[in-house]
Scaffold this active site. Structure first.
Site, short mmCIF file in Angstrom:
data_model
loop_
_atom_site.label_atom_id
_atom_site.label_comp_id
_atom_site.label_asym_id
_atom_site.label_seq_id
_atom_site.Cartn_x
_atom_site.Cartn_y
_atom_site.Cartn_z
N SER A 208 5.79 -15.23 -2.55
CA SER A 208 5.73 -14.82 -1.17
C SER A 208 6.66 -15.67 -0.32
CB SER A 208 4.27 -14.86 -0.69
OG SER A 208 4.07 -13.98 0.39
N ASP A 313 3.11 -3.52 -4.35
CA ASP A 313 2.94 -4.54 -3.32
C ASP A 313 3.18 -3.90 -1.96
OD1 ASP A 313 2.94 -6.78 -1.69
OD2 ASP A 313 4.13 -8.00 -3.07
N HIS A 344 0.32 -7.68 -4.44
CA HIS A 344 0.90 -8.99 -4.14
C HIS A 344 0.21 -10.05 -5.00
CE1 HIS A 344 3.47 -11.23 -1.41
NE2 HIS A 344 2.49 -12.03 -1.04
#
Length: 663
Positions: A208, A313, A344
């Site tokens: 991320s 995601d 994610h």
């Protein structure tokens, strides 16, 4: 990027690493010369693998503050760097490479599935380093370096959400590790500290925001950064907040406020205002976004790239991976990719047994110089079914070619055909009225039913498997009844399947109660992590690619304009990169609609949009090209009646918080 992470503690148990993947005869794009095996003096490599020869319990733990070169208050800001490194090489005068994770989350939010944060002893040296990297790699002769991005945790400066400050605060540490920047023993004052214990070979990793910074640092071309492993990471921050002018969520100032330290909250009001001023909610591309676009600088990347992406995601969408991958390929960057069915999620939590040894071999090759052949193995690992993986020598798949599919009318308004038939006559249209309460799952569930909020175009029943590998586009010529309109385009696999439930809280994984161990532990830092399994669901349709756009940005991202009601506008919507096989017996659908509730924000009006079918086309990267699309003669297409499998029960659209936290 909302954190869905969770925290462990158990004594160390040795783990048996699964056998590494067999080498195949495929070569990664633009391979460089094979690296020589690591010298024997490194003391960590035997049988082609780094070995756990060093003591984790006796590892050196230290904190250093590195000058960023950015001046915040009359002196250069310093960022906190926590280091765990083996003591034996230092005592013998041997130098070690570095695995580095630069993050804004080490105190506010935590890392990994168990939300681990940094903890410290009375002297301020790190006790718990989040994730398994230190536990596993320090005994194998690597140092781990954990950097608090500027404005977070123990670092000076201000968060600027992927901008120059964020990137420079991590790049400066790479420079310090290579003798080009200054380090100190304290946040202010202190004694000068050098990194004489490292050979300066650095690999950055992270999920991320962390992986996003790895992308950003690589795009500076900094010397010494040999490889990056970005996991579900942003490549251009505009595309995190907008998709072709359509707003995905509220502005980045929320995110900076969320991760800032107390001192940054007190001192960074001016920087916060710059973020607000630079990122207006118009959807226009501004210099603020240019400064946060790493794709444009892909030509400066010296490091190899091992990208990891969940194809479902809905936080960091696959557009980020797709455009970054394409740009890297254009510049001959060595690269590898894993594409999962998850949302994610870190690969440690969906394919742990294969991930750890693969990552080890990747770092062994690019940081220790081990000629283990990983650069000659298949470029792509793809989760084709739940926990069923396939490989490809290159990605997108060999033989993939862009193929134009036309949109045709049927006798039922709102239902159309999709295929290679000739373009319909001028004047053929389909219309829908934006309903901001509906989203892609509502549309897909009613793909064969005429509903006012969408129009669906479907192929006949496929006679053979159809593979889409890469990112497609939908060009539409559309007319709105109001001065603003947002468009959504989604690809749907119509047919039963068992998939990972990426819309559930774990985004495709379930967290269990048992633990497995990867590396060595201390009393304050366990190497044992909660086990996970696949969260499965049986469905009768699967949405597998998406794209959105603001029709007012039809001419340029630089400046959106009010629409003239009744005037046609032509716009090409980019569809997110994917790799999906629509099986024989299923059908492929394209749905065109308005607001995708929970994924984009609605316009300030409620338009009815008419699509001119004669001037609209879907282009898809089909493996095998046009010849791959074959349907069964006489099989039903649009309007067919299906007996649905057990579909997720009225799955609600994702809730858009003021900005989903990236972790």
């Amino acid at each position: 990027m909302i954190s869905k992470t969770r925290t462990p503690r158990i004594p160390w148990i040795p783990v048996v690493v699964a056998a590494v993947l067999a080498a195949l005869a495929a070569v990664l794009t633009a391979p460089g010369p094979a690296q020589a095996a690591a010298p024997a003096s490194a003391g960590t490599v035997r049988h082609g693998l780094s070995q756990p020869d060093y003591s984790y319990a006796n590892a050196i733990r230290e904190a250093v503050w590195v000058d960023t070169g950015l001046d915040g208050d009359g002196r250069t800001d310093r960022v906190a760097v926590d280091i765990v490194r083996p003591s034996e090489p230092a005592e013998a005068g041997r130098k070690v490479p570095v695995i580095m994770d630069a993050s804004p989350y080490y105190s506010c939010c935590g890392r990994g599935n168990e939300s681990q944060i940094k903890t410290y002893d009375a002297a301020g040296n790190i006790v718990q380093a989040p994730l398994f990297y230190d536990n596993y790699f320090v005994p194998r002769g690597y140092a781990t370096v954990l950097v608090d991005l500027a404005g977070t945790d123990r670092s000076d400066g201000c968060v600027d959400v992927g901008g120059p400050s964020d990137v420079q605060s991590a790049k400066a540490v790479v420079d310090w590790l290579n003798g080009r920047a200054k380090g100190w023993s304290a946040r202010s004052g202190g004694a000068a500290v050098t990194a004489g214990w490292t050979d300066g070979e650095v690999g950055m990793i992270g999920k991320s925001w962390d992986g996003t910074i790895a992308n950003g640092v690589a795009a500076t071309g900094v010397r010494g950064l040999k490889t990056i492993v970005p996991i579900s990471s942003i490549s251009s921050w505009y595309d995190y907040y907008f998709h072709q002018g359509a707003p995905l969520q509220d502005g980045p100032e929320w995110l900076s406020d969320y991760v800032e330290s107390d001192s940054a909250h007190a001192n960074c009001a001016a920087e916060q205002q710059k973020i607000i001023d630079g990122s207006p909610r118009t959807g226009d591309w501004t210099p603020f976004w240019t400064a946060r676009d790493y794709v444009k600088d892909a030509g400066r990347v010296r490091a190899s790239v091992f990208a990891v992406q969940g194809m479902q995601d809905l936080n960091v969408r696959t557009k980020h991976f797709g455009q970054w991958w394409t740009a890297l390929a254009a510049h001959g960057v060595q690269r590898k990719v894993w594409l999962s069915q998850t949302g994610h999620v870190d690969p440690f939590d969906y394919r742990r047994g294969a991930w750890v040894p693969t990552l080890q071999r990747w770092f062994d090759h690019y940081l220790l110089g081990v000629d283990n052949g990983i650069q000659r193995e298949p470029m792509a690992d793809i989760e084709r079914g739940v926990d069923h993986w396939t490989t490809d020598p290159v990605w997108p798949a060999p033989g993939t070619r862009d193929t134009a599919l036309t949109l045709g009318p049927t006798g039922t308004p709102g239902l159309g055909t999709l295929g290679e038939h000739g373009r319909p006559a001028a004047g053929a249209t389909e219309s829908f009225t934006d309903d901001p309460d509906l989203w892609e799952e509502d549309w897909a569930a009613a793909a064969d039913t005429a509903t006012p909020a969408k129009t669906a175009f479907t192929t006949g029943v496929l006679a053979k498997d159809l593979r889409i590998s890469g990112g497609g586009t939908v060009t539409v010529t559309a007319t709105s009844t109001t001065a603003s309109a947002h468009l959504s385009a989604v690809l749907v696999d119509l047919g039963p399947a068992t998939i990972r439930d990426h819309l559930a809280g774990g985004e495709g994984i379930l967290t269990g109660t048992t633990r497995s161990c990867y590396g060595e532990s201390t009393a304050g830092d366990s190497a044992c992590f909660l086990d996970t399994s696949a969260d499965k669901e049986t469905v009768d349709h699967t949405v597998f690619s998406r794209g959105w756009a603001d029709l007012g940005h039809y001419a340029s991202l630089s400046h959106g304009v009010p629409l003239t009601p009744g005037r046609p506008y032509t716009l090409t919507i980019q569809l997110a990169a994917t790799d999906h096989v629509v099986p024989a017996g299923h059908r492929l659908a394209l749905i065109v609609a308005g607001t995708d509730n929970g994924l984009i924000l609605p316009p300030d009006s409620t338009p009815t949009v008419s699509v001119d079918l004669s001037r609209s086309v879907l282009r898809l990267p089909l493996t095998g090209g046009a010849a791959a699309l074959r349907t069964t003669p006489g099989a039903p297409a649009a309007g067919a009646v299906r007996t649905p499998a057990a579909r997720r029960s009225a799955a609600p659209a994702p809730v858009l918080t003021p900005a989903a936290e990236l972790g």
